[in-house]
Design an enzyme around this catalytic site. Sequence first.
Site, PDB file in Angstrom:
ATOM      1  N   ASP B 142      58.205  18.268 -11.761  1.00 13.72           N
ATOM      2  CA  ASP B 142      58.407  19.473 -10.975  1.00 13.72           C
ATOM      3  C   ASP B 142      59.400  19.166  -9.865  1.00 13.72           C
ATOM      4  OD1 ASP B 142      56.264  20.199 -12.614  1.00 13.72           O
ATOM      5  OD2 ASP B 142      55.262  21.359 -11.040  1.00 13.72           O
ATOM      6  N   LYS B 206      59.898  27.688 -11.528  1.00 17.08           N
ATOM      7  CA  LYS B 206      58.673  27.736 -10.722  1.00 17.08           C
ATOM      8  C   LYS B 206      59.007  28.307  -9.357  1.00 17.08           C
ATOM      9  CE  LYS B 206      55.418  24.349  -8.750  1.00 17.08           C
ATOM     10  NZ  LYS B 206      55.018  22.931  -8.741  1.00 17.08           N
ATOM     11  N   LYS B 242      56.310  29.356 -14.010  1.00 19.07           N
ATOM     12  CA  LYS B 242      55.154  28.883 -13.239  1.00 19.07           C
ATOM     13  C   LYS B 242      55.174  29.446 -11.826  1.00 19.07           C
ATOM     14  CE  LYS B 242      52.898  24.748 -11.381  1.00 19.07           C
ATOM     15  NZ  LYS B 242      52.929  23.268 -11.273  1.00 19.07           N
TER      16      LYS B 242
END
Lengths: 490, 306, 294
Positions: B142, B206, B242
Amino acid sequence: MDMSKKKIETKNISWEYAAAPESSSHIQLKEKYDHFINGKFEKPSSGKYFDAINPATEKKIASVAEGSKKDIDKAVKAARNAYDSVWSVMPASERAKYLFRIARLIQEKAREFAVIESLDGGKPIRESRDIDIPLAAAHFFYYAGWADKLDYAFPNRKPKSIGVAGQIIPWNFPLLMAAWKIAPALACGNTVVLKPAETTSLTALKLAELIQESGLPEGVVNIVTGDGKVGAEIVGHEGIDKIAFTGSTDVGKLIQKTIAQTEKKVTLELGGKAANIVFEDAPIDQAIEGIVNGIYFNQGHVCCAGSRLFVQESIKDIFIKKLQDRIETLIVGDPMDKNTDVGAINSKNQWETIQGYIELGVKEGLDIFQSSCSLPKSGYFIKPTVFTGVAQSSKLAKEEIFGPVLAVQTFRTVDEVIEKANNTPYGLSAGVWTDKGSKIFNLTSRLRAGVVWANTYNKFDPTSPFGGYKESGFGREGGLHGLSAYLKFD
Amino acid sequence: MNLKKTITIPDFTKSPSVDQVGIIERSSRFQTRSIKNESKIQALKMVLNMIDLTTLEGKDTVGKVNQMCYKALHLHDDYPGLPTVAAVCVYPSMVAIAKEAVKGSGVKVASVSTAFPSGQAPFSTKIDDTKYALDQGADEIDMVISRGKYHQGEYNFVFDEIAKIKELCGAQARLKVILETGEIGTLDDVRRASDIAIYAGADFIKTSTGKIGSAASIPVTLTMLYAIKDYFIKTGIMVGMKPAGGISTSKLAIHYLVMVKEILGEAWLSNEWFRFGASSLANDVLLQLEKQRTGVYQSKDYISID
Amino acid sequence: MSERISVLKTYKIYIGGSFPRTESGRFYTPTNSKGKSLGNICLSSRKDFRNAVVAARKAFGDWSERTAYNRSQILYRMAEVLEGRKEQFIAELILQDSSAKQAEKEVTVAIDRLVYFAGWCDKYQQIFSSVNPVASSHFNFSAIEPSGVVAIVANQTYSLLGLVSYMAPIIAGGNTCVILASENKPLCSISFAEVLNSSDLPGGVVNILTGKRSELLNQMASHMDVNAMCYANHNWEELIQLKEGAVENLKRIKSYNYELLSSEIENPYLINDFQEVKTTWHPIEVIGAAKASY
């Protein structure tokens, strides 16, 4: 560029929304509804009743009184009497308080009204709950406040009430249209005889019960139910000073002709064939929402529906693809289900009319796209439909279909699209989608239409004047401008 | 689907514009969907299975990470047949611990990287950070984008950083790119940053780090979903989504699923393509599942925190 | 030495900024109360009306999009030019049965009325427009726009004032028009066309026909490219005829019965009667709005 993304096997997931029916157990619906005349429910002089049908099930939900000349006579007499003896002489600030009270009562009973509106008319409960009923209450609330402030709306003019208003409303927004008509009329000091559309009388009659509860003086609001013949009795009645009509352009013209020989005032809110114009620089995904909301809101039974989509040729393919994907997600079916986006067509008649246009489009060889949704087995339903490659001269691009049928045309330049958009006898509304401010103002000023939505569509508000140019009628409803329809001046 | 096909990189200064009021209107429509009965149970289980259970704190310890990993595998053993979460998400220093704790369970280990959360470090540091996490066995990375560079208009710099990290991830790890939308600005910027990340090779985009006040919201997520949808229409390649931070109730989580289903379709309704970055959501979902199972409103005392 | 032969005026009609004879070649000869002929006046045909509407429609785009300031100056210019030709109009009015005093009054009121409406050109919009406080995140405003082509049946009693009083508010509001002049007192209308023609008014904005109402009213009411009608007489039968004829394209019909020498007609509502209300909506981005405290 070499895109070597990791390939992932996707699972085959299916997730459907379970039925989420709105309960109708709390509503109170009588088996039989009479006219509302002089503050009381009165049996029709003909003794006849007709059926109120739920268009989603084709089942009868109540009997409704069939009006006649005698009933209209009585209603007009009651309205005249109430006008002379009570309503026109009451202090305006007191009139206001009755209207505020009605607004509040509608809010209190909003859920019951919403359920009945959807049962009787076929519109999704989400719309009657979130749009029709709250807006109807808001309309009463807005005009209530005007009652004692009219002098400020028309400087140097001494506005006066007109007398008895005859009001004829359509079936697409039954309670909301009743509010649009009754609230300003009463605020301006008039009394009314209102006729709801024959397929959607029930919420108007529930409104009559509510008006009784509000203690509004008898005869200020009278409601007589029935078909077009009853409407004609209102239009032709000598005791009526003002006609307010919302409905088809054909009937509007007939009314105009009928009253030509009289001094009756008239406002007409008629048909439309609005252009919804999308430029390549538009916020595309929001434009698609606007197109969908523009044509499938209330099954397309909307006079200001964006029934003609003009999309700039450079983005046509992607736009149509995304539009189709969006239409696939619309939930069509039971109006009482909270998740339904598109409900039932209002009546068998209208269903046949719309079906006729769809068949015509197919016969003309146009490309047709329909949602792959399945329709309920009974009731009047039509799949959201799009015709592409429609010519300006096709009936589908010219005539008001009043159903969930979109006609798509393409354009290249600004001037071309303005010319095409204005190339219609109607002029009720239009939509423009572009990110460029100067282009918006160019279009909004050159489109000949009474309401122009820029980067939005099908928005309504009691403070916002609504009404058409050309054959879409005259007069405005809503806002300060909506007052003059119910006033006369020295 | 031809993965080798050449994709033209668009001019990011011309990313599609977004009308915020329109986005909010659409967002509110998802929130009026009424999800009941068996649909709700199915949705709640899906939500559990999409959670990236997260701890990203300076005070994280081996003990804390182990506890969280145990919870990831045993959400609520009183309720038979529950899925596990999708992944646990930790700092690079904790990857090896987490990896060991979830071994053999199918639960993935995600590591934040590239000088999370600010991204304010030399690029070489970001590379080392990422390599370390990968060496420790991370299944997912991430990363954060350089918001400062983004606001300076250096879109190519932002793009190149992502592309380079993607290259490092290779076949070992899937790359999630955090836009930190709360710092990015308007929805127009969210859209542009999404496009940059997607074209640079993100497997997921995300919303947030969870480290600033403004976290995921339905309008922001919707804007990003539209970017994913456009890319899919153009290339046939799926990109995951996400939202992270701020999603703590089942009801809200279900509305996210409604949105994903209606914008991207059911193909995205698995943890391969959709994740929730959340720490407290799981327990609220468990409360709801128990309510559905027993018909009785539940107390938090009956669901373990960790 | 013989007396000089005076040059008589040929009265023609006014279409698209030029002065053609009626295409029909017909004329009529109205007389004053003493039986004296007012001249051979064009008996305009339905085709003349049609041509005038074409000219008015063509002029509409330009006229309605001119700045209000420019329209204002052109109306004021009309007053200037009329002032300079006062004597001609007084003479014509006297020939048409006015006393010298009445004639003088009618002309001066007409001049002042032009000045009055010239002043409204860039102001009525602010009176009749509104910003509407809708209950959603949208900027919503209603502005007024000219209806389009307006057919005017001028007042029959006042040869000059009966035309000017209605023309002025209608063109001040950005409409173009076709005017049917007073049937029995047509002289001032054509002379006034000459005033218009030297006032920087673009051709086609005002078109003036002479002729018989009995021949033209139906055509005026039913023409599908006429957006509105102004009827300035008190004849119930004629008004009904117009209202019935107007149904097909839902023309807006307004009728008036003002006493033209008084100032009661001088109000902006007359301008507003030939306007359409257009309401425009646009979203307002709401980022940060809740926190703003300026």
